[in-house]
Every structure is written in C-alpha cells, then in structure tokens.
Design a protein around this motif. Structure first.
Motif, PDB file in Angstrom:
ATOM      1  N   PHE A  89       0.818  -1.094   0.094  1.00 20.29           N
ATOM      2  CA  PHE A  89      -0.059   0.004  -0.014  1.00 20.29           C
ATOM      3  C   PHE A  89       0.912   1.423  -0.255  1.00 20.29           C
ATOM      4  CE2 PHE A  89      -2.207  -3.392   2.366  1.00 20.29           C
ATOM      5  CZ  PHE A  89      -3.198  -3.430   1.603  1.00 20.29           C
ATOM      6  N   GLU A  90       0.283   2.206  -0.691  1.00 19.43           N
ATOM      7  CA  GLU A  90       0.886   3.522  -0.675  1.00 19.43           C
ATOM      8  C   GLU A  90       0.461   4.514   0.198  1.00 19.43           C
ATOM      9  OE1 GLU A  90       3.776   3.986  -2.606  1.00 19.43           O
ATOM     10  OE2 GLU A  90       3.600   2.045  -3.136  1.00 19.43           O
ATOM     11  N   LEU A  91       1.243   5.143   1.052  1.00 18.39           N
ATOM     12  CA  LEU A  91       0.648   6.212   1.800  1.00 18.39           C
ATOM     13  C   LEU A  91       1.343   7.626   1.799  1.00 18.39           C
ATOM     14  CD1 LEU A  91      -1.092   6.937   4.494  1.00 18.39           C
ATOM     15  CD2 LEU A  91       0.758   5.913   5.941  1.00 18.39           C
ATOM     16  N   ARG A  92       0.495   8.505   1.447  1.00 23.27           N
ATOM     17  CA  ARG A  92       1.228  10.159   1.436  1.00 23.27           C
ATOM     18  C   ARG A  92       0.553  10.930   2.211  1.00 23.27           C
ATOM     19  NH1 ARG A  92       0.147   8.506  -3.809  1.00 23.27           N
ATOM     20  NH2 ARG A  92      -1.798   9.938  -3.850  1.00 23.27           N
ATOM     21  N   GLY A  94       0.673  14.819   4.208  1.00 24.86           N
ATOM     22  CA  GLY A  94       0.821  16.085   3.722  1.00 24.86           C
ATOM     23  C   GLY A  94      -0.563  17.006   3.926  1.00 24.86           C
ATOM     24  N   ASP A  95      -0.589  17.909   2.918  1.00 23.43           N
ATOM     25  CA  ASP A  95      -1.887  18.509   3.080  1.00 23.43           C
ATOM     26  C   ASP A  95      -3.178  17.792   3.061  1.00 23.43           C
ATOM     27  OD1 ASP A  95      -0.719  21.057   3.145  1.00 23.43           O
ATOM     28  OD2 ASP A  95      -0.581  21.229   0.961  1.00 23.43           O
ATOM     29  N   ARG A  96      -3.189  16.750   2.316  1.00 27.27           N
ATOM     30  CA  ARG A  96      -4.240  15.787   2.198  1.00 27.27           C
ATOM     31  C   ARG A  96      -3.681  14.421   2.051  1.00 27.27           C
ATOM     32  NH1 ARG A  96      -7.886  17.958  -3.091  1.00 27.27           N
ATOM     33  NH2 ARG A  96      -6.533  16.161  -3.856  1.00 27.27           N
ATOM     34  N   PRO A  97      -4.082  13.462   2.929  1.00 28.60           N
ATOM     35  CA  PRO A  97      -3.487  12.121   2.908  1.00 28.60           C
ATOM     36  C   PRO A  97      -4.075  11.252   1.601  1.00 28.60           C
ATOM     37  CG  PRO A  97      -4.619  12.709   4.991  1.00 28.60           C
ATOM     38  CD  PRO A  97      -4.857  13.888   4.022  1.00 28.60           C
ATOM     39  N   GLY A  98      -3.225  10.427   0.979  1.00 30.48           N
ATOM     40  CA  GLY A  98      -3.533  10.059  -0.157  1.00 30.48           C
ATOM     41  C   GLY A  98      -2.917   8.533  -0.316  1.00 30.48           C
ATOM     42  N   GLY A  99      -3.003   8.114  -1.361  1.00 26.84           N
ATOM     43  CA  GLY A  99      -2.454   6.753  -1.697  1.00 26.84           C
ATOM     44  C   GLY A  99      -3.604   5.829  -1.430  1.00 26.84           C
ATOM     45  N   ASP A 100      -3.206   4.499  -1.728  1.00 28.25           N
ATOM     46  CA  ASP A 100      -4.394   3.414  -1.466  1.00 28.25           C
ATOM     47  C   ASP A 100      -4.150   2.712  -0.440  1.00 28.25           C
ATOM     48  OD1 ASP A 100      -1.862   1.947  -1.904  1.00 28.25           O
ATOM     49  OD2 ASP A 100      -2.665   0.956  -3.839  1.00 28.25           O
ATOM     50  N   HIS A 101      -3.565   3.116   0.773  1.00 27.94           N
ATOM     51  CA  HIS A 101      -3.527   2.742   2.033  1.00 27.94           C
ATOM     52  C   HIS A 101      -4.970   2.659   2.501  1.00 27.94           C
ATOM     53  CE1 HIS A 101      -2.826   2.250   6.239  1.00 27.94           C
ATOM     54  NE2 HIS A 101      -1.519   1.756   5.928  1.00 27.94           N
ATOM     55  N   ALA A 103      -6.272   2.948   5.424  1.00 24.07           N
ATOM     56  CA  ALA A 103      -6.572   3.755   6.573  1.00 24.07           C
ATOM     57  C   ALA A 103      -5.834   5.039   6.470  1.00 24.07           C
ATOM     58  CB  ALA A 103      -6.682   3.221   7.607  1.00 24.07           C
ATOM     59  N   ALA A 104      -5.820   5.684   5.167  1.00 22.87           N
ATOM     60  CA  ALA A 104      -4.877   6.826   4.959  1.00 22.87           C
ATOM     61  C   ALA A 104      -4.903   7.833   6.070  1.00 22.87           C
ATOM     62  CB  ALA A 104      -4.843   7.027   3.314  1.00 22.87           C
ATOM     63  N   GLU A 105      -5.922   8.227   6.092  1.00 20.80           N
ATOM     64  CA  GLU A 105      -6.333   9.496   6.831  1.00 20.80           C
ATOM     65  C   GLU A 105      -5.967   9.355   8.489  1.00 20.80           C
ATOM     66  OE1 GLU A 105      -9.768  12.706   8.217  1.00 20.80           O
ATOM     67  OE2 GLU A 105      -9.848  11.718   6.342  1.00 20.80           O
ATOM     68  N   ARG A 106      -6.352   8.086   9.013  1.00 18.64           N
ATOM     69  CA  ARG A 106      -5.948   7.930  10.332  1.00 18.64           C
ATOM     70  C   ARG A 106      -4.639   7.393  10.442  1.00 18.64           C
ATOM     71  NH1 ARG A 106      -8.177   3.504  12.865  1.00 18.64           N
ATOM     72  NH2 ARG A 106      -8.237   2.410  10.806  1.00 18.64           N
ATOM     73  N   ALA A 107      -3.694   6.818   9.482  1.00 19.52           N
ATOM     74  CA  ALA A 107      -2.269   6.645   9.525  1.00 19.52           C
ATOM     75  C   ALA A 107      -1.424   7.997   9.349  1.00 19.52           C
ATOM     76  CB  ALA A 107      -2.207   5.737   8.333  1.00 19.52           C
ATOM     77  N   CYS A 108      -1.974   8.666   8.588  1.00 20.31           N
ATOM     78  CA  CYS A 108      -1.183   9.987   8.681  1.00 20.31           C
ATOM     79  C   CYS A 108      -1.298  10.937   9.893  1.00 20.31           C
ATOM     80  CB  CYS A 108      -1.821  11.093   7.408  1.00 20.31           C
ATOM     81  SG  CYS A 108      -1.205  10.399   5.898  1.00 20.31           S
ATOM     82  N   GLU A 109      -2.408  10.748  10.568  1.00 11.37           N
ATOM     83  CA  GLU A 109      -2.858  11.474  11.730  1.00 11.37           C
ATOM     84  C   GLU A 109      -1.788  10.524  12.959  1.00 11.37           C
ATOM     85  OE1 GLU A 109      -6.677  11.149  12.619  1.00 11.37           O
ATOM     86  OE2 GLU A 109      -7.389  12.467  11.084  1.00 11.37           O
ATOM     87  N   ARG A 110      -1.726   9.462  12.921  1.00 10.58           N
ATOM     88  CA  ARG A 110      -0.860   8.782  13.936  1.00 10.58           C
ATOM     89  C   ARG A 110       0.755   9.231  13.541  1.00 10.58           C
ATOM     90  NH1 ARG A 110       0.278   7.527  18.501  1.00 10.58           N
ATOM     91  NH2 ARG A 110       1.674   5.472  18.787  1.00 10.58           N
ATOM     92  N   LEU A 111       1.000   9.094  12.553  1.00  7.73           N
ATOM     93  CA  LEU A 111       2.342   9.598  12.241  1.00  7.73           C
ATOM     94  C   LEU A 111       2.551  11.164  12.490  1.00  7.73           C
ATOM     95  CD1 LEU A 111       2.942   7.959   8.716  1.00  7.73           C
ATOM     96  CD2 LEU A 111       4.090   7.380  10.884  1.00  7.73           C
ATOM     97  N   GLU A 112       1.560  11.783  12.212  1.00 10.16           N
ATOM     98  CA  GLU A 112       1.736  13.261  12.893  1.00 10.16           C
ATOM     99  C   GLU A 112       1.906  13.384  14.407  1.00 10.16           C
ATOM    100  OE1 GLU A 112      -0.683  17.430  12.533  1.00 10.16           O
ATOM    101  OE2 GLU A 112      -0.936  16.024  10.962  1.00 10.16           O
ATOM    102  N   ARG A 113       1.294  12.551  15.031  1.00 11.82           N
ATOM    103  CA  ARG A 113       1.184  12.637  16.555  1.00 11.82           C
ATOM    104  C   ARG A 113       2.598  12.271  16.995  1.00 11.82           C
ATOM    105  NH1 ARG A 113      -4.009  10.580  16.054  1.00 11.82           N
ATOM    106  NH2 ARG A 113      -3.540   8.319  16.814  1.00 11.82           N
ATOM    107  N   GLU A 171       0.031   1.269  14.551  1.00 14.77           N
ATOM    108  CA  GLU A 171      -1.104   0.992  14.199  1.00 14.77           C
ATOM    109  C   GLU A 171      -1.992   2.475  13.928  1.00 14.77           C
ATOM    110  OE1 GLU A 171      -3.126  -1.741  16.459  1.00 14.77           O
ATOM    111  OE2 GLU A 171      -2.205  -3.386  15.838  1.00 14.77           O
ATOM    112  N   PRO A 172      -2.916   2.817  12.991  1.00 14.84           N
ATOM    113  CA  PRO A 172      -3.071   2.057  11.711  1.00 14.84           C
ATOM    114  C   PRO A 172      -2.398   2.219  10.471  1.00 14.84           C
ATOM    115  CG  PRO A 172      -4.098   4.092  11.882  1.00 14.84           C
ATOM    116  CD  PRO A 172      -3.178   4.073  12.883  1.00 14.84           C
ATOM    117  N   VAL A 173      -0.887   2.523  10.708  1.00 14.02           N
ATOM    118  CA  VAL A 173      -0.164   2.646   9.465  1.00 14.02           C
ATOM    119  C   VAL A 173       0.030   1.119   9.005  1.00 14.02           C
ATOM    120  CG1 VAL A 173       2.226   2.874   8.458  1.00 14.02           C
ATOM    121  CG2 VAL A 173       1.016   4.678   9.924  1.00 14.02           C
ATOM    122  N   LEU A 174       0.462   0.378  10.226  1.00  9.92           N
ATOM    123  CA  LEU A 174       0.449  -1.234   9.978  1.00  9.92           C
ATOM    124  C   LEU A 174      -0.994  -1.727  10.487  1.00  9.92           C
ATOM    125  CD1 LEU A 174       3.874  -2.191  11.688  1.00  9.92           C
ATOM    126  CD2 LEU A 174       3.377  -1.655   9.026  1.00  9.92           C
TER     127      LEU A 174
END
Length: 179
Positions: A89-92, A94-101, A103-113, A171-174
């Motif tokens: 899965f791709e996870l991007r 930035g301004d807008r979470p993207g890719g085909d992950h 749970a992209a939005e939640r994964a990006c929020e977790r990485l930001e925290r 989690e939820p990146v993984l």
C-alpha cells in the motif's frame, strides 16, 4: 614654488604661471569626480541593501533549503492471515492524505502525533533490550520511503513482546492483526 636664489626674475615668473597649470592638472576632471561619487553611492547602497535597511526593502530570501517533501511511504504486509491486510500500500501524508492505504487519513494522523511527540516509530528494538517471549503470529511488514524528511527502511514483526509493542505503536499505518 619659490624661485631658487640664482634664478632670474623672468624664470620666477614662468614658474608662477606654470604652477597653477600643474595644480589644475592634479585635480580630477568633473566627469571623473561624478564617476567616483556614483561608485561611492552604489557601494553604499549595496552595503545597505545587504544589511536590509534601505527604503528598497530587504533582499529576497535565498532558496537555500527546499521545503520538505510530504511523507511518502510504501507499506508491504504479508502472512497476516487476513487477505484485506496483506499487500503493498502507498501512503502519502501532507496537506491531504492519499495513496491506496486502506486507512490513509488515520495513518497520517498517527504519524503526525508521533512526530509531534518526537518519537521515531521506525527505529528498531535495541539489541540489548529484554523482551517478553510472547509470539504474536507470523505477520511481517516492511515500511520504506520518506518520513519527516529522512529515508525510512524498517521491518516489523510480532515475534516477541517488544516487536508486538512496536507494531501496535504504528497502528493504523500497520494493520490491526492479532495472532
């Protein structure tokens, strides 16, 4: 220039008339004076502009550092026992979470925290750490790409208590999997 005592009055007069001509020649021509003045003004303007204190305003910023690229990760999961969790899965972020992950939005929020807490979720478990010998299943994951402007190449498993904690921290990146 005073005349030498042995000179005649006639030669003294010629010295007087010559002396002012020499004095005029030693003065810079008016055009040369203008050029020198313009150089001084230009140098003073450049020095002041470099300091950012003229009416011209500060110098434009230099593009020394490009803005950091948005986080872009590839998450590859295998042997989870859940077909929807296995795959690449791709996870991007930035301004807008993207890719085909999934749970992209939640994964990006977790990485930001994690970034705000100054935690590195991709750092491996230290070799000297004592970990509970608990097996969480055969699932494996590899995360590659960039995060916070640095290269990432991290492997994850659920082979023991430390690795399980590390997985669950990301989690939820993984994907959420239980042995």
């Amino acid at each position: 220039m005073p005349a030498a005592p042995t000179e005649s009055a006639e030669s003294a007069e010629s010295a007087v008339t010559v002396a002012p001509a020499v004095a005029v020649r030693t003065r810079p021509a008016p055009a040369l004076l203008e050029i020198r003045m313009l150089r001084r003004i230009a140098l003073a303007s450049l020095a002041t502009a470099a300091a950012g204190t003229t009416g011209l305003g500060p110098l434009p910023p230099l593009p020394l550092l490009a803005p950091p690229a948005p986080d872009a990760l590839t998450v590859a999961v295998s042997r989870s026992g859940h077909p929807e969790a296995d795959g690449t899965f791709e996870l991007r972020c930035g301004d807008r979470p993207g890719g085909d992950h999934p749970a992209a939005e939640r994964a990006c929020e977790r990485l930001e925290r994690l970034a705000e807490a100054d935690e590195d979720p991709f750092r491996p478990v230290p070799e000297d750490r004592v970990c509970a010998q608990v097996y969480g299943g055969p699932v494996l994951a590899r995360v590659t790409g960039t995060w916070q402007g640095r290269e990432v190449d991290a492997r994850f498993s659920r082979a023991n208590g430390c690795e399980i904690d590390r997985w669950e921290n990301l989690e939820p990146v993984l994907p959420l999997v239980r042995g």
